[in-house]
Every structure is written in C-alpha cells, then in structure tokens.
Design a protein around this motif. Structure first.
Motif, PDB file in Angstrom:
ATOM      1  N   LEU A  72       0.803  -1.397  -0.053  1.00 37.91           N
ATOM      2  CA  LEU A  72      -0.184  -0.049   0.083  1.00 37.91           C
ATOM      3  C   LEU A  72       1.193   1.547   0.043  1.00 37.91           C
ATOM      4  N   VAL A  73       2.088   1.474   0.815  1.00 41.35           N
ATOM      5  CA  VAL A  73       2.839   2.554   1.103  1.00 41.35           C
ATOM      6  C   VAL A  73       3.456   2.687  -0.914  1.00 41.35           C
ATOM      7  N   SER A  74       4.031   1.206  -1.271  1.00 44.71           N
ATOM      8  CA  SER A  74       3.846   1.739  -2.356  1.00 44.71           C
ATOM      9  C   SER A  74       3.357   2.020  -3.364  1.00 44.71           C
ATOM     10  N   ALA A  75       2.485   2.225  -3.732  1.00 44.98           N
ATOM     11  CA  ALA A  75       1.813   1.901  -4.439  1.00 44.98           C
ATOM     12  C   ALA A  75       0.946   3.594  -4.064  1.00 44.98           C
ATOM     13  N   GLY A  76       0.772   4.086  -3.187  1.00 42.10           N
ATOM     14  CA  GLY A  76       0.720   5.012  -2.733  1.00 42.10           C
ATOM     15  C   GLY A  76       1.858   6.258  -2.845  1.00 42.10           C
ATOM     16  N   ARG A  77       2.704   5.965  -2.654  1.00 43.36           N
ATOM     17  CA  ARG A  77       4.320   6.547  -3.346  1.00 43.36           C
ATOM     18  C   ARG A  77       4.063   6.342  -5.078  1.00 43.36           C
ATOM     19  N   ARG A  78       4.100   5.792  -5.612  1.00 45.77           N
ATOM     20  CA  ARG A  78       4.116   5.388  -6.888  1.00 45.77           C
ATOM     21  C   ARG A  78       2.929   6.555  -7.859  1.00 45.77           C
ATOM     22  N   ASP A  79       1.708   6.275  -7.323  1.00 41.98           N
ATOM     23  CA  ASP A  79       0.340   7.293  -7.290  1.00 41.98           C
ATOM     24  C   ASP A  79       1.028   8.505  -7.202  1.00 41.98           C
ATOM     25  N   ASN A  80       1.639   9.094  -7.157  1.00 48.03           N
ATOM     26  CA  ASN A  80       2.322  10.629  -6.271  1.00 48.03           C
ATOM     27  C   ASN A  80       3.361  11.515  -6.873  1.00 48.03           C
ATOM     28  N   LYS A  81       3.837   9.968  -7.704  1.00 45.22           N
ATOM     29  CA  LYS A  81       4.459  10.951  -9.127  1.00 45.22           C
ATOM     30  C   LYS A  81       4.354  10.967 -10.060  1.00 45.22           C
TER      31      LYS A  81
END
Length: 87
Positions: A72-81
């Motif tokens: 979930l943290v990785s997906a959230g970080r990826r969506d913010n780029k």
C-alpha cells in the motif's frame, strides 16, 4: 565492430540508489529469516521453550501484514509521481 551502440551516457547528478529502491518482499522475507535465526538461537540456549506452530503462525501473520502495508505504501508513493505523458 558493431554499429549498434548499447552503452548509455551516465546521468550526471542522479543517485544510483534512488532509481532502484529496496523491494518490500525482499525486506520482509529477509526479516523473517533473521527472526527465525534469532528464535532458533534463543531456543537452543534454553532460555525459552517455543512451540513451533505458534511461532510459524505469528511469523506468517506478521509477514502478511508487512507485505500488505508495504504494498500500500509503495502504491501510494507510485501514484503521487508526476506523469511524463508517455503511455
């Protein structure tokens, strides 16, 4: 001599570790191995008597939770780029 040049110019000022962060699964499974090794050492010294079934259940619950949270943290970080416009 080949006419195809596969070499790429080095990016100046770019941190090589920023391009490839540690994968969540690798970190979680590494922590599981370290935890198992520590439990084996502790039980071998006779400090604590451990039930193998409960230890495995606890490790699997912890690993599953860590993988879900890490994903979930990785997906959230990826969506913010920001997007580059490429498909």
């Amino acid at each position: 001599m080949s006419i195809y040049d596969d070499s790429r110019p080095a990016d100046v000022g770019q941190d090589p570790e920023a391009a490839s962060p540690a994968r969540v699964g690798t970190v979680v499974w590494g922590l599981i191995v370290v935890a198992l090794a520590a439990l084996i050492i502790i039980s071998g010294l006779g400090l604590v008597a451990l039930n193998g079934t409960y230890v495995l259940i606890g490790l699997m619950i912890g690993a599953g939770a860590a993988l879900v949270v890490g994903g979930l943290v990785s997906a959230g970080r990826r969506d913010n780029k920001s997007t580059t416009g490429k498909a």
